[in-house]
Design a protein around this motif. Structure first.
Motif, PDB file in Angstrom:
ATOM      1  N   VAL A  75      15.488  98.872  42.067  1.00 58.94           N
ATOM      2  CA  VAL A  75      15.594  99.276  40.664  1.00 58.94           C
ATOM      3  C   VAL A  75      16.493 100.501  40.507  1.00 58.94           C
ATOM      4  CG1 VAL A  75      13.517 100.722  40.735  1.00 58.94           C
ATOM      5  CG2 VAL A  75      14.277  99.759  38.551  1.00 58.94           C
ATOM      6  N   ASN A  76      16.527 101.364  41.527  1.00 58.56           N
ATOM      7  CA  ASN A  76      17.347 102.576  41.461  1.00 58.56           C
ATOM      8  C   ASN A  76      18.767 102.361  41.968  1.00 58.56           C
ATOM      9  OD1 ASN A  76      15.175 104.259  40.501  1.00 58.56           O
ATOM     10  ND2 ASN A  76      14.316 104.132  42.558  1.00 58.56           N
ATOM     11  N   ARG A  77      19.018 101.250  42.655  1.00 61.54           N
ATOM     12  CA  ARG A  77      20.362 100.950  43.149  1.00 61.54           C
ATOM     13  C   ARG A  77      21.082  99.917  42.297  1.00 61.54           C
ATOM     14  NH1 ARG A  77      20.455  98.171  47.228  1.00 61.54           N
ATOM     15  NH2 ARG A  77      18.254  97.645  47.556  1.00 61.54           N
ATOM     16  N   VAL A 117       9.176 104.173  43.030  1.00 61.71           N
ATOM     17  CA  VAL A 117       8.399 103.026  43.496  1.00 61.71           C
ATOM     18  C   VAL A 117       7.950 103.268  44.939  1.00 61.71           C
ATOM     19  CG1 VAL A 117       8.346 100.532  43.809  1.00 61.71           C
ATOM     20  CG2 VAL A 117       9.804 101.540  42.037  1.00 61.71           C
ATOM     21  N   ARG A 118       6.648 103.139  45.177  1.00 61.00           N
ATOM     22  CA  ARG A 118       6.114 103.288  46.534  1.00 61.00           C
ATOM     23  C   ARG A 118       5.418 102.002  46.956  1.00 61.00           C
ATOM     24  NH1 ARG A 118       1.953 107.738  46.877  1.00 61.00           N
ATOM     25  NH2 ARG A 118       1.630 107.368  44.646  1.00 61.00           N
ATOM     26  N   GLU A 119       5.574 101.661  48.203  1.00 62.76           N
ATOM     27  CA  GLU A 119       4.847 100.534  48.783  1.00 62.76           C
ATOM     28  C   GLU A 119       3.551 101.070  49.374  1.00 62.76           C
ATOM     29  OE1 GLU A 119       7.294  97.507  50.913  1.00 62.76           O
ATOM     30  OE2 GLU A 119       8.857  99.035  50.763  1.00 62.76           O
ATOM     31  N   ILE A 120       2.419 100.544  48.916  1.00 66.33           N
ATOM     32  CA  ILE A 120       1.123 101.031  49.383  1.00 66.33           C
ATOM     33  C   ILE A 120       0.291  99.867  49.913  1.00 66.33           C
ATOM     34  CG2 ILE A 120       1.162 102.918  47.702  1.00 66.33           C
ATOM     35  CD1 ILE A 120      -1.020 101.344  46.137  1.00 66.33           C
ATOM     36  N   THR A 121      -0.732 100.204  50.678  1.00 64.92           N
ATOM     37  CA  THR A 121      -1.700  99.213  51.157  1.00 64.92           C
ATOM     38  C   THR A 121      -3.088  99.785  50.949  1.00 64.92           C
ATOM     39  OG1 THR A 121      -0.166  98.397  52.844  1.00 64.92           O
ATOM     40  CG2 THR A 121      -2.485  97.840  53.112  1.00 64.92           C
ATOM     41  N   SER A 122      -3.949  99.018  50.316  1.00 65.72           N
ATOM     42  CA  SER A 122      -5.308  99.465  50.026  1.00 65.72           C
ATOM     43  C   SER A 122      -6.120  99.555  51.312  1.00 65.72           C
ATOM     44  CB  SER A 122      -5.979  98.488  49.062  1.00 65.72           C
ATOM     45  OG  SER A 122      -6.294  97.280  49.745  1.00 65.72           O
TER      46      SER A 122
END
Length: 445
Positions: A405-407, A36-41
């Motif tokens: 989600v991974n923890r 999962v990555r946090e992105i900004t358009s």
């Protein structure tokens, strides 16, 4: 929607898979993290992104805070009608043409209203991405709110109002909500006057009030990279105003428990609902509650309630329970269905089993089994892009960080028997639960 979000944070499906399947799922979960990555358009729209080109499809989930709980009191139901109408024609396409275009593209786009927010979803094949994004944009920004589909939806609602008085689920849930928080918006329901008051202008006003950037949360999963995701985000959500969150309703203060509420309804079976005080999903005891609830009523045929009330005595067709979290309330709810003649004993055994757990606590073996299932089955909730999008987006909307989600499994493995028994003593006192029965139960005063 918040209740569904919170349950997904720590709980899996009720029916337990076979032991070998659990081990295989656990092994898969251990080997493969969800990236999962946090992105900004480029236009400043934030999202969580899980890129995976294994399957040529894209799944999007979006959520805005503010739902049915903050509707005008004289127009209860307007948020749900507004979200339904967003896919009943937009731009140059009327309702039929819009649905036909979705079929041509083999895609879906939908909206839904909950107590505390409004959700949007889109699923498309990669090859139709651009056309699907345009359909989603049109639905969000150019709804027609035409008279014919609005009239049809309102007529359907009015039919529902006439039939709900013989619907045991509606009657039971209304009685329970009114008993738990009688003066809160969560206890309100749609009326004929409210439905008739819904107009095109009201839909436009509701849409303008709820859709903005300030309360928006988006998750993208599938065959899409960051650059492509940025274009998608700016196309669909870029035109939204910054806006601000709507005024929040008050916290729902739970009333004192009512031992038994009976609503008479002629039918051979009775529906039983029960609820007591719960906790919000940010509470430190939330993860131990996952284990405790599995032991008592959340573990399908592995739970104490199913074993004692159904299997040992044959009193119910099924029984289960779990946390129900809304933004402004938290309870633990349970349900069962039984023959009218078995209602009294079913409630007595349910209370007795809760009391036994409350007094004696859980065994180490029960704690171990619950942890094994809750961690092992989690991989089955992540075996498709659609499921990953649902789980990851639930975590996002519930305020978790992108790596939660991974923890999640490690947090469950860290739960001790002392943690579980502390939560049991905190939340599973049978004297704190309100019971509602709808049907023609025998032997109840």
């Amino acid at each position: 929607m918040r209740a569904l979000l919170a349950i997904a944070l720590a709980f899996s499906a009720v029916a337990a898979p076979a032991h070998a399947q659990r081990n295989q799922a656990e092994s898969a979960a251990s080997r493969h993290a969800i990236p999962v990555r946090e992105i900004t358009s480029p236009g400043g729209v934030s999202a969580w992104l899980v890129s995976d080109s294994t399957v040529p499809m894209i799944v999007m989930r979006a959520y805005w805070r503010g739902g049915s709980a903050i509707e005008p009191a004289n127009m209860i139901g307007v948020t749900g009608v507004m979200t339904d109408m967003l896919t009943e024609g937009s731009g140059a396409l009327d309702a039929n043409a819009f649905k036909e275009r979705l079929q041509e593209l083999n895609m879906s786009v939908s909206f839904a209203a909950g107590w505390d927010g409004v959700a949007m979803s889109m699923t498309t094949l990669s090859e139709n991405r651009d056309a699907a994004v345009e359909m989603a944009r049109m639905a969000l920004h150019e709804p027609r709110f035409d008279p014919e589909p609005l009239g049809r939806i309102k007529r359907q609602m009015l039919v529902g109002l006439r039939t709900r008085e013989t619907n045991p689920s509606y009657i039971a849930n209304l009685a329970l909500d009114q008993a738990l928080y009688p003066d809160h918006p969560y206890a309100r329901r749609t009326s004929r006057e409210g439905v008739e008051a819904i107009s095109r202008a009201a839909l436009q006003e509701r849409r303008a009030a709820l859709f903005n950037r300030a309360t928006l949360q988006v998750t993208l999963v599938g065959d899409i990279d960051e650059a492509q995701a940025g274009v998608l985000l700016d196309t669909i959500f870029g035109p939204l105003p910054q806006g601000a969150a709507q005024p929040a309703p008050p916290e729902a203060q739970l009333s004192a428990p009512t031992p038994l509420i009976v609503r008479q309804l002629p039918q051979p079976q009775s529906l039983v609902l029960f609820a007591g005080p719960g906790i919000q999903d940010e509470d430190p005891d939330w993860i131990p509650l996952a284990v405790a609830n599995y032991i008592l009523g959340g573990g399908g045929f592995s739970s104490r309630l199913m074993a004692e009330v159904r299997e040992a005595r044959g009193l119910v067709y099924g029984i289960g329970m779990g946390p129900s979290v809304r933004d402004y309330s938290a309870v633990i709810r349970g349900s069962a269905q039984t023959e009218n003649g078995d209602v009294r004993e079913a409630i007595e055994v349910t209370r007795a089993e809760m009391a036994r757990l409350y007094t004696e606590g859980a065994t180490q073996a029960e704690v171990n089994d619950a942890i094994t299932y809750l961690t092992g089955s989690f991989a089955l909730d992540l075996d498709s892009n659609v499921k990953i999008a649902g789980v990851v987006h639930n975590y996002q909307a519930s305020g978790r960080d992108a790596d939660y989600v991974n923890r999640r499994n490690d947090l469950i493995r860290a739960v001790t028997r002392d943690d579980v028994n502390r939560v049991i003593r905190r939340l599973f006192n049978p004297e704190s639960f309100t019971f509602v029965v709808v049907g023609q139960p025998e032997g109840l005063e």
